[in-house]
Design a protein around this motif. Sequence first.
Motif, PDB file in Angstrom:
ATOM      1  N   THR A 170     -43.544   3.583 -57.434  1.00 37.31           N
ATOM      2  CA  THR A 170     -42.921   3.047 -58.651  1.00 37.31           C
ATOM      3  C   THR A 170     -43.500   1.678 -58.979  1.00 37.31           C
ATOM      4  O   THR A 170     -43.814   1.378 -60.141  1.00 37.31           O
ATOM      5  N   MET A 171     -43.651   0.836 -57.955  1.00 29.07           N
ATOM      6  CA  MET A 171     -44.238  -0.493 -58.162  1.00 29.07           C
ATOM      7  C   MET A 171     -45.663  -0.378 -58.706  1.00 29.07           C
ATOM      8  O   MET A 171     -46.046  -1.092 -59.652  1.00 29.07           O
ATOM      9  N   VAL A 172     -46.461   0.529 -58.136  1.00 28.19           N
ATOM     10  CA  VAL A 172     -47.836   0.737 -58.598  1.00 28.19           C
ATOM     11  C   VAL A 172     -47.834   1.191 -60.054  1.00 28.19           C
ATOM     12  O   VAL A 172     -48.610   0.687 -60.884  1.00 28.19           O
ATOM     13  N   GLU A 173     -46.955   2.112 -60.395  1.00 31.35           N
ATOM     14  CA  GLU A 173     -46.878   2.638 -61.756  1.00 31.35           C
ATOM     15  C   GLU A 173     -46.477   1.546 -62.755  1.00 31.35           C
ATOM     16  O   GLU A 173     -47.064   1.458 -63.851  1.00 31.35           O
ATOM     17  N   LEU A 174     -45.535   0.711 -62.402  1.00 32.80           N
ATOM     18  CA  LEU A 174     -45.104  -0.361 -63.301  1.00 32.80           C
ATOM     19  C   LEU A 174     -46.248  -1.343 -63.577  1.00 32.80           C
ATOM     20  O   LEU A 174     -46.415  -1.817 -64.701  1.00 32.80           O
ATOM     21  N   ASN A 175     -47.033  -1.636 -62.554  1.00 30.55           N
ATOM     22  CA  ASN A 175     -48.189  -2.513 -62.755  1.00 30.55           C
ATOM     23  C   ASN A 175     -49.239  -1.853 -63.639  1.00 30.55           C
ATOM     24  O   ASN A 175     -49.890  -2.531 -64.453  1.00 30.55           O
ATOM     25  N   LYS A 176     -49.403  -0.543 -63.503  1.00 24.80           N
ATOM     26  CA  LYS A 176     -50.333   0.171 -64.379  1.00 24.80           C
ATOM     27  C   LYS A 176     -49.901   0.065 -65.831  1.00 24.80           C
ATOM     28  O   LYS A 176     -50.737   0.064 -66.744  1.00 24.80           O
ATOM     29  N   ARG A 177     -48.608  -0.015 -66.052  1.00 24.84           N
ATOM     30  CA  ARG A 177     -48.075  -0.114 -67.404  1.00 24.84           C
ATOM     31  C   ARG A 177     -48.135  -1.540 -67.960  1.00 24.84           C
ATOM     32  O   ARG A 177     -47.756  -1.791 -69.087  1.00 24.84           O
TER      33      ARG A 177
ATOM     34  N   TYR B 117     -38.172   6.566 -62.138  1.00 27.63           N
ATOM     35  CA  TYR B 117     -37.701   5.262 -61.656  1.00 27.63           C
ATOM     36  C   TYR B 117     -38.372   4.131 -62.431  1.00 27.63           C
ATOM     37  O   TYR B 117     -37.731   3.148 -62.798  1.00 27.63           O
ATOM     38  N   ALA B 118     -39.656   4.278 -62.667  1.00 33.39           N
ATOM     39  CA  ALA B 118     -40.384   3.257 -63.426  1.00 33.39           C
ATOM     40  C   ALA B 118     -39.823   3.137 -64.843  1.00 33.39           C
ATOM     41  O   ALA B 118     -39.664   2.021 -65.366  1.00 33.39           O
ATOM     42  N   ASP B 119     -39.517   4.263 -65.472  1.00 33.21           N
ATOM     43  CA  ASP B 119     -38.931   4.242 -66.817  1.00 33.21           C
ATOM     44  C   ASP B 119     -37.624   3.453 -66.833  1.00 33.21           C
ATOM     45  O   ASP B 119     -37.384   2.631 -67.720  1.00 33.21           O
ATOM     46  N   ARG B 120     -36.768   3.727 -65.841  1.00 31.65           N
ATOM     47  CA  ARG B 120     -35.457   3.080 -65.794  1.00 31.65           C
ATOM     48  C   ARG B 120     -35.582   1.582 -65.570  1.00 31.65           C
ATOM     49  O   ARG B 120     -34.960   0.779 -66.249  1.00 31.65           O
ATOM     50  N   ILE B 121     -36.406   1.194 -64.604  1.00 32.39           N
ATOM     51  CA  ILE B 121     -36.567  -0.233 -64.300  1.00 32.39           C
ATOM     52  C   ILE B 121     -37.188  -0.977 -65.477  1.00 32.39           C
ATOM     53  O   ILE B 121     -36.732  -2.065 -65.848  1.00 32.39           O
ATOM     54  N   GLN B 122     -38.208  -0.396 -66.075  1.00 33.20           N
ATOM     55  CA  GLN B 122     -38.871  -1.030 -67.215  1.00 33.20           C
ATOM     56  C   GLN B 122     -37.892  -1.236 -68.374  1.00 33.20           C
ATOM     57  O   GLN B 122     -37.865  -2.306 -68.993  1.00 33.20           O
ATOM     58  N   LYS B 123     -37.094  -0.237 -68.657  1.00 32.94           N
ATOM     59  CA  LYS B 123     -36.136  -0.323 -69.761  1.00 32.94           C
ATOM     60  C   LYS B 123     -35.118  -1.440 -69.530  1.00 32.94           C
ATOM     61  O   LYS B 123     -34.823  -2.233 -70.437  1.00 32.94           O
ATOM     62  N   ILE B 124     -34.601  -1.534 -68.309  1.00 28.84           N
ATOM     63  CA  ILE B 124     -33.617  -2.576 -67.999  1.00 28.84           C
ATOM     64  C   ILE B 124     -34.260  -3.951 -68.033  1.00 28.84           C
ATOM     65  O   ILE B 124     -33.715  -4.899 -68.609  1.00 28.84           O
ATOM     66  N   TRP B 125     -35.439  -4.077 -67.426  1.00 27.74           N
ATOM     67  CA  TRP B 125     -36.091  -5.386 -67.315  1.00 27.74           C
ATOM     68  C   TRP B 125     -36.484  -5.934 -68.686  1.00 27.74           C
ATOM     69  O   TRP B 125     -36.414  -7.138 -68.926  1.00 27.74           O
ATOM     70  N   GLN B 126     -36.889  -5.045 -69.572  1.00 26.58           N
ATOM     71  CA  GLN B 126     -37.309  -5.494 -70.898  1.00 26.58           C
ATOM     72  C   GLN B 126     -36.134  -5.608 -71.868  1.00 26.58           C
ATOM     73  O   GLN B 126     -36.298  -6.143 -72.964  1.00 26.58           O
ATOM     74  N   GLY B 127     -34.973  -5.125 -71.447  1.00 24.70           N
ATOM     75  CA  GLY B 127     -33.758  -5.302 -72.259  1.00 24.70           C
ATOM     76  C   GLY B 127     -32.897  -6.364 -71.621  1.00 24.70           C
ATOM     77  O   GLY B 127     -32.049  -6.070 -70.774  1.00 24.70           O
TER      78      GLY B 127
END
Length: 215
Positions: A81-88, A190-200
């Motif tokens: 998940t951490m790797v994927e978030l960095n890719k994004r 998991y990456a979708d959920r974390i990204q959505k919360i962090w950016q909101g």
Amino acid sequence: RELLNKVDKFFFSSEWSCESLIKNNAFDKDRLHIMPFGANLEMTCSAKEVLWQREKISDVCRLLFVGMDWIRKGGRIAFDTMVELNKRGLNTELIVCGSPPPDEIRHNKLKIIGRLNKNDKKQHDMLNDLYKNANFLFVPSRAEAFGIVFCEAAAWGLPVISTKSGGISAVVKEGITGYLLPSDADYFQYADRIQKIWQGRDEYLRLCHASRMRY
């Protein structure tokens, strides 16, 4: 079974543990009681100080993984998940405290702390600092009877991202103090959920406040 029949009262940390005994044994529910654990930390910060820490803007999303069983606690999913978030393009770190990952699990955004002994004041303070400086507790456990780490996260106002498994829901309230994904969820979800919360930002702070109040 003979021993259990002599017991007057049973105390469990979660509804899941309680139901497990009922399922496997014929028990009178009047003897069963739920008494959740609390955070096994000495807190010196007030709620105001904890929430002030959460309101600070960070350019790094720090995911804290705390657990002594890398596989059962979902360590590989946390890493992917951490790797994927960095890719994004989301600057993300994964801090692992407890069981070290296998040798092939390495990344410049992965920080391995190792096991900390809370009976040692210095190490206890180090653990508190990890919670204090993290942005999420991310432990996608495959199986969990309760999970003291989720209580510890609440003490520091940390939103939890985990799995709808075992007794975790006794600690983490879905959509209120964190989110529990299905046990078959992959790292993209998991990456979708974390990204959505962090950016909101408003959503993130709402979870932080509710977590500390839950503690």
